[in-house]
Write an enzyme that holds these catalytic residues in place. Structure first.
Site, PDB file in Angstrom:
ATOM      1  N   ARG A   1       0.810  -1.211   0.000  1.00  0.00           N
ATOM      2  CA  ARG A   1       0.000   0.000   0.000  1.00  0.00           C
ATOM      3  C   ARG A   1       0.846   1.265   0.000  1.00  0.00           C
ATOM      4  O   ARG A   1       0.339   2.353  -0.277  1.00  0.00           O
ATOM      5  CB  ARG A   1      -0.941   0.013   1.213  1.00  0.00           C
ATOM      6  CG  ARG A   1      -2.082  -0.997   1.112  1.00  0.00           C
ATOM      7  CD  ARG A   1      -3.145  -0.703   2.137  1.00  0.00           C
ATOM      8  NE  ARG A   1      -3.725   0.618   1.939  1.00  0.00           N
ATOM      9  CZ  ARG A   1      -4.373   1.297   2.891  1.00  0.00           C
ATOM     10  NH1 ARG A   1      -4.503   0.778   4.094  1.00  0.00           N
ATOM     11  NH2 ARG A   1      -4.880   2.497   2.641  1.00  0.00           N
TER      12      ARG A   1
ATOM     13  N   ASP B   1      -0.187  -7.197  10.456  1.00  0.00           N
ATOM     14  CA  ASP B   1      -1.641  -7.075  10.531  1.00  0.00           C
ATOM     15  C   ASP B   1      -2.042  -7.021  12.001  1.00  0.00           C
ATOM     16  O   ASP B   1      -1.948  -8.029  12.714  1.00  0.00           O
ATOM     17  CB  ASP B   1      -2.288  -8.282   9.830  1.00  0.00           C
ATOM     18  CG  ASP B   1      -3.805  -8.198   9.789  1.00  0.00           C
ATOM     19  OD1 ASP B   1      -4.377  -7.290  10.439  1.00  0.00           O
ATOM     20  OD2 ASP B   1      -4.422  -9.044   9.118  1.00  0.00           O
TER      21      ASP B   1
ATOM     22  N   ASN C   1      -2.026   5.112  15.949  1.00  0.00           N
ATOM     23  CA  ASN C   1      -3.052   5.651  15.059  1.00  0.00           C
ATOM     24  C   ASN C   1      -3.952   4.578  14.452  1.00  0.00           C
ATOM     25  O   ASN C   1      -5.119   4.837  14.151  1.00  0.00           O
ATOM     26  CB  ASN C   1      -2.367   6.426  13.930  1.00  0.00           C
ATOM     27  CG  ASN C   1      -3.295   6.754  12.792  1.00  0.00           C
ATOM     28  OD1 ASN C   1      -4.026   7.748  12.807  1.00  0.00           O
ATOM     29  ND2 ASN C   1      -3.303   5.904  11.756  1.00  0.00           N
TER      30      ASN C   1
ATOM     31  N   TYR D   1     -17.313  -0.360  18.280  1.00  0.00           N
ATOM     32  CA  TYR D   1     -16.281   0.651  18.041  1.00  0.00           C
ATOM     33  C   TYR D   1     -16.207   1.608  19.228  1.00  0.00           C
ATOM     34  O   TYR D   1     -15.115   1.945  19.702  1.00  0.00           O
ATOM     35  CB  TYR D   1     -16.612   1.415  16.763  1.00  0.00           C
ATOM     36  CG  TYR D   1     -15.672   2.562  16.464  1.00  0.00           C
ATOM     37  CD1 TYR D   1     -14.438   2.340  15.861  1.00  0.00           C
ATOM     38  CD2 TYR D   1     -16.022   3.885  16.773  1.00  0.00           C
ATOM     39  CE1 TYR D   1     -13.574   3.388  15.578  1.00  0.00           C
ATOM     40  CE2 TYR D   1     -15.165   4.933  16.494  1.00  0.00           C
ATOM     41  CZ  TYR D   1     -13.945   4.683  15.902  1.00  0.00           C
ATOM     42  OH  TYR D   1     -13.089   5.728  15.630  1.00  0.00           O
TER      43      TYR D   1
ATOM     44  N   LYS E   1     -12.915   2.372  21.699  1.00  0.00           N
ATOM     45  CA  LYS E   1     -12.301   3.696  21.835  1.00  0.00           C
ATOM     46  C   LYS E   1     -12.350   4.186  23.281  1.00  0.00           C
ATOM     47  O   LYS E   1     -11.448   4.912  23.725  1.00  0.00           O
ATOM     48  CB  LYS E   1     -12.975   4.689  20.891  1.00  0.00           C
ATOM     49  CG  LYS E   1     -12.588   4.472  19.429  1.00  0.00           C
ATOM     50  CD  LYS E   1     -11.084   4.586  19.230  1.00  0.00           C
ATOM     51  CE  LYS E   1     -10.664   4.452  17.782  1.00  0.00           C
ATOM     52  NZ  LYS E   1      -9.197   4.584  17.606  1.00  0.00           N
TER      53      LYS E   1
END
Length: 238
Positions: A37, A55, A81, A136, A140
């Site tokens: 990528r 991964d 990140n 999610y 977080k």
């Protein structure tokens, strides 16, 4: 100049953060899931100090990434990140990977963890961690809790959480209303500047501190989360 690791840097906020730091003259090591990528210019142009591949949805590859990172020595800053939104891997990528990388790597001078305003609707029910029902928002809240738990854990290491805003990346979507440049500016600033108040334990949005979910600052919840992650990974936080 600082030696800085940015995870999830193949695209989006991570790539913008890594570019901004490199433009300032810092030695940037980028982590990517798949080196294909990265563009030829990124890889062959001497822009990066190095590339770590792994991964972060796979525990063995998280550990491999930590081993690769240790080969560079002690980082001045690590920016956690990497993240996913709509995926069965939200727990592993968003919470377990930052935890394992933190405890397995040499402790940097500064830790920065990417959070989200959505952490405020996350659950404190840690039975979800073992039941596989993590959202999610949960992931977080938990990584924000990790950031604030680590803020006073190791002498010589500061730790902060950052809400980058809802920005127009592949994850955020083209209609996201927040500014993309502002989305990476805070984490780059925290990784490189000394005149930060508070010096550790901040929850930030666009270089201003904000109120985090109360559980993220609750020492009892921090301890329970660290214990749960130790049990899940077999790796203690010290």
């Amino acid at each position: 100049m600082a030696l800085i690791l940015v995870t999830g840097a193949a695209g989006g906020l991570g790539h913008h953060t890594a570019n901004a730091l490199a433009d300032e003259g810092h030695d940037v090591v980028v982590h990517v899931r798949n080196q294909a990528r990265l563009t030829g210019t990124d890889v062959g142009g001497g822009r990066w100090k190095g590339v770590i591949v792994g991964d972060l949805a796979q525990p063995d590859e998280i550990r491999s990434a930590a081993r690769q990172a240790r080969e560079f020595g002690r980082f001045d800053a690590v920016i956690h990140n990497a993240g996913v939104l709509h995926s069965p891997d939200v727990l592993t990528v968003n919470t377990i990977a930052p935890y394992l990388l933190t405890v397995l790597m040499d402790k940097p001078a500064r830790l920065v963890y990417l959070s989200s305003s959505m952490h405020r609707t996350g659950s404190t029910d840690l039975r979800r961690l073992t039941a596989g029902t993590v959202s999610y928002d949960d992931s977080k809240l938990w990584v924000t809790t990790l950031a604030l738990a680590f803020a006073s854990r190791w002498e010589g290491t500061t730790s902060h959480a950052v809400d980058p805003g809802w920005v127009p990346t592949r994850m955020g979507g083209a209609a996201a209303p927040d500014d993309l440049a502002a989305g990476h500016r805070t984490q780059a600033w925290l990784a490189t500047h000394h005149d930060v108040t508070p010096a550790t334990g901040g929850y930030w949005y666009h270089q201003q501190t904000q109120a985090a979910h109360p559980a993220a600052r609750d020492e009892a919840f921090q301890a329970r989360l660290l214990h749960a992650l130790e049990n899940r990974t077999g790796t203690p936080p010290d």
